[in-house]
Design a protein around this motif. Structure first.
Motif: not given
Length: 858
Positions: A345-349, A373-377
């Motif tokens: 689970p990961r919160d939206p940006i 660039s560094k974000h998991p998405f």
């Protein structure tokens, strides 16, 4: 003979004007001093009447105040009439005569008492008369002394004047008839007819004025929702009542006959004041549509990973807040390889969108600029939803924007791309940790074929060991974030590399573009390959400039290379793209070959640059040679570790390779000086000792290298703070070398390699600090030399804006930079960055205030 005692003329006629003005001034003095109490009491009385203070007093006190004021006015008037005296002509003559040197009026009025009849005495008298007559021309009116500080020590006149001015500004001359109180203490109010007043105040965000209901005729009335109604009912309670159906009030509601009513308009309806002189209005709500927001155009991305998405928004009264929400489009994700596992689970940006700082916000266009660039998405399918909110709390939402991949940094090196892919899988799900460890171990199985820098291999193995230590469950959130950051930095190091890697990328981009032209690629593929070629060429030019700066090359050479980079290369690339778009592939191929030859010549020219070496440059070259020797020693330690892990048949060959490398090291050190030459010969002799194990041989060489580093550290020139920082880095490198020696003597090759990697990192830090210090000193020396020679404007030096910098401090340019399109684009980028930062409320208040002042100016 005429009588000398007779006055030949009337002196008063010559000073009649100044005498008249002086007499009027004396009269003004007497009038002011006599009647200032009368004026003060009169002004106080008028101020009290204008401010309607008597209405606040009981009737008895009111009449007492009237009597006191009347008595004071009569007394002050009698006092003034008694004291006032209009000045006489003699008073004016005396006042004027006292201001002239010698008192000529009195002198001209005198008669000769002694010496009459004596010619000599009469001549003296006539000379005296002529001198006094001439002094009459100096007569000027005497200014009156209107100061009353001696008579009004407490400044009562100023208090009265101040109160009168305030009353004149805020009081009323038209209601003097109502200044008398209408009530008597202990009596009932005077009966008056019922009346009312009312106001409708629209919400502040609308910017509309308040409405006075007494001036609005009954009938339909349109107001914004949320407007506040205030009513005041006067007269007998119950004579006027209020009926309304616009407030939607529930619960306990005040009586309709209450003298004060206040409520907000929430819906259409009627508002009626029932009773004498009543009125009624049909209230309608003004249309207030929700805000609208929508993305404009396609998302733009840069090679570094920054994305730009323009958007437009509009509202009736202005947008007060806007945001964007980025969610992972799980259905569009290709579930293969590391993405097969169920994602964590990961919160939206959630992002606050920039709004205009100045001007109206009813309609505007801005841009979302971020780097994910560094974000998991990053590089995964996402949806972006834009929302806008107005002051009324209404929210407008745009249709979800679907992106096949959230823009992120592009990696061209295959090894860097593989590490970034495993980083993505690790951030996708923590259970992918064992799988990522296995793949990284497989990638690094043959490091001599994959890694060009041995420290990158060590970092990869360290990451693998960290992942394997967490077992099948994978790392926790904090550990996973730390490992992901380490993988990101490792991929960047591999991607950026050194100049040889950049040249390899450039050659690969040229080859791919050449193959695409032969195979008839599409326009989209050609455009992508051209972009790759531009980025690779920019990387080569940047690293060439960095190496030239580190090697302390002349500023003229660096300026020539920048001139070539900014003009010839860009023109060639633009011409190459035009030829490919026109289908002239043969000419494009020839131009591409010419471009490759040009880059090769630049590299060769850079390698051929030589100059005189200062003591600091010699020390820098010696440290660079030590770093290469440490790199060779670390490579041999790595080969020895490979032999310990299972390559038993190659152990003897590795020992021979170590001796050969040892001999090369001794030869390489012979060029550094006599001390280094002896040291290298000692190392070579040690490498030839029979019966010594590989670990002992490597430890001996490590000891010799540590001694050499200590000698170089002690011989560093003290040229500034940079040399001190370099000396500290070399101290840490020496300690790491000692640790590596201890590990080698303990036959712990893995531990020795880690210490050697640390020593190389500290050596690089020291080399960088020393190189920056040398470059700074050289620039200062060249600047002073150019100033003394008077030819600073011709040495090719430029300021950060690309303008020629003269020796006398003047700046000039051969280009009209104000007409350059890049200047306007850069200015727009800076403005957008300022707006973005000003919208980040987490920044310090001082910084936000500074940003707002910048935006107010521009």
């Amino acid at each position: 003979m005429p009588d000398p005692s007779r006055r030949p003329f009337d002196p008063i006629r010559r000073v009649r004007g100044p005498l008249l003005l002086t007499r009027i001034g004396i009269g003004a003095e007497n009038l002011t001093r006599a009647f200032w109490p009368f004026w003060a009491i009169l002004l106080l009385s008028l101020a009290a009447v204008l401010l309607r203070l008597p209405t606040l007093l009981p009737l008895e006190m009111f009449w007492a105040s009237v009597l006191a004021c009347t008595g004071g006015l009569l007394w002050s008037l009698w006092r003034g009439v008694r004291l006032f005296r209009w000045p006489t002509a003699a008073d004016a003559e005396q006042r004027l005569d006292s201001t002239i040197e010698g008192r000529p009026l009195s002198a001209l009025a005198d008669r000769q008492a002694i010496g009459a009849g004596d010619p000599a005495s009469e001549m003296v008298w006539k000379a005296h008369i002529r001198r006094m007559t001439l002094r009459l021309a100096e007569a000027r009116p005497v200014h009156p002394d209107l100061r009353l500080s001696r008579f009004d020590r407490f400044g009562l006149r100023y208090v009265a004047l101040t109160l009168f001015v305030v009353a004149a500004l805020f009081g009323s001359f038209w209601r003097l008839d109502t200044a008398m109180p209408t009530t008597v203490t202990g009596s009932v109010p005077v009966a008056v007819g019922p009346s009312w007043e009312g106001w409708i105040e629209p919400p502040a965000y609308t910017g509309q004025p308040s409405l006075y209901l007494a001036d609005i005729p009954p009938g339909p009335l349109t107001v914004p929702a949320g407007s506040r109604v205030d009513l005041r009912l006067y007269g007998e309670v119950g004579a006027l009542t209020v009926a309304e159906t616009v407030s939607s009030r529930t619960g306990e509601v005040d009586s309709a006959a209450e003298p004060v009513h206040s409520f907000e308009i929430a819906k259409p309806g009627t508002l009626e004041i029932m009773g004498p002189n009543g009125a009624a209005w049909d209230i309608e709500l003004a249309l207030d549509t929700p805000p609208q927001i929508a993305p404009e155009g396609e998302v733009q991305r840069t090679a570094s990973g920054e994305m730009t998405q323009p958007f437009s928004a509009q509202d009736d009264f202005g947008v007060v807040n806007a945001r964007a929400t980025i969610r992972l489009d799980l259905e569009a994700v290709p579930r293969r390889f590391g993405l097969v596992a169920e994602p964590d689970p990961r919160d939206p940006i959630e992002l606050e969108l920039p709004l205009p700082i100045t001007g109206v916000r009813t309609a505007f266009t801005e841009a979302l600029v971020e780097d994910f660039s560094k974000h998991p998405f990053a590089n995964l399918p996402v949806t972006i939803v834009f929302e806008a909110e107005d002051a009324a709390g209404q929210i407008g939402q745009a249709e979800a924007l679907s992106l096949n991949a959230l823009p992120g940094r592009r990696f061209f090196d295959p090894l860097a791309k593989s590490i970034i892919e495993q980083r993505r899988d690790l951030l996708w799900a923590r259970v992918n940790g064992p799988r990522v460890a296995r793949l990284l171990r497989a990638v690094s199985n043959r490091p001599e074929e994959i890694f060009t820098v041995e420290s990158d291999y060590l970092r990869t193995r360290f990451i693998v060991r960290q992942l394997e230590a967490f077992g099948a469950e994978g790392p926790g959130d904090e550990d996973r974030a730390e490992i992901a950051e380490a993988m990101w930095e490792l991929a960047l190091r591999i991607e950026e590399g050194d100049l040889s890697d950049a040249m390899a990328r450039l050659r690969r981009a040229q080859e791919r573009l050449s193959e695409a032209m032969k195979d008839g690629a599409t326009d989209e593929e050609i455009a992508e390959l051209m972009q790759e070629l531009r980025e690779a060429m920019a990387d080569v030019m940047r690293q060439m400039a960095e190496q030239m700066q580190n090697q302390n090359m002349p500023q003229q050479d660096m300026a020539d290379m920048q001139e070539l980079s900014g003009q010839d290369l860009e023109d060639l690339l633009q011409q190459l793209q035009e030829l490919m778009e026109q289908g002239r592939m043969d000419e494009a191929q020839a131009l591409l070959d010419q471009l490759a030859q040009m880059m090769q010549n630049m590299q060769m020219a850079q390698g051929g640059q030589q100059g005189q070496s200062s003591p600091g440059q010699q020390a820098l070259q010696g440290l660079q040679e030590t770093l290469r020797d440490q790199q060779d020693l670390s490579d041999e330690s790595f080969q020895g570790m490979q032999g310990q892990q299972g390559q038993q048949g190659q152990q003897g060959q590795q020992g021979q390779g170590g001796q050969q490398g040892q001999g090369q090291q001794g030869q390489g050190q012979q060029g550094q000086g006599q001390g280094q030459q002896g040291q290298g010969q000692g190392q070579q002799g040690q490498g030839q000792q029979p019966g010594q194990s590989l670990s002992d041989q490597l430890a001996d060489r490590q000891r010799a290298l540590s001694n050499e580093l200590e000698r170089q550290r002690d011989g560093l020139p003290g040229i500034g703070p940079g040399s001190d920082e370099a000396r500290r880095s070399l101290d840490e490198a020496g300690r790491a070398m000692d640790n590596a020696e201890d590990a080698l003597r303990s036959d712990d090759l893995a531990g020795a390699m880690e210490s050697q990697a640390e020593a190389m990192d500290r050596l690089r830090d020291g080399i960088q600090s020393l190189g920056e210090e040398l470059a700074e000193n050289q620039q200062q020396g060249q600047g002073q030399q150019g100033q003394s020679a008077g030819t600073g404007g011709q040495n090719g030096r430029r300021d950060p804006l690309g303008r020629d910098q003269g020796g006398e401090g003047r700046l000039g340019t051969r280009d009209n930079i104000l007409q350059n399109e890049d200047v306007y684009r850069r200015a727009q980028d800076l403005l957008e960055e300022l707006r973005r930062r000003s919208g980040e409320q987490a920044r310090p208040e001082e910084e936000l205030d500074y940003l707002r002042r910048l935006l107010d100016r521009f």
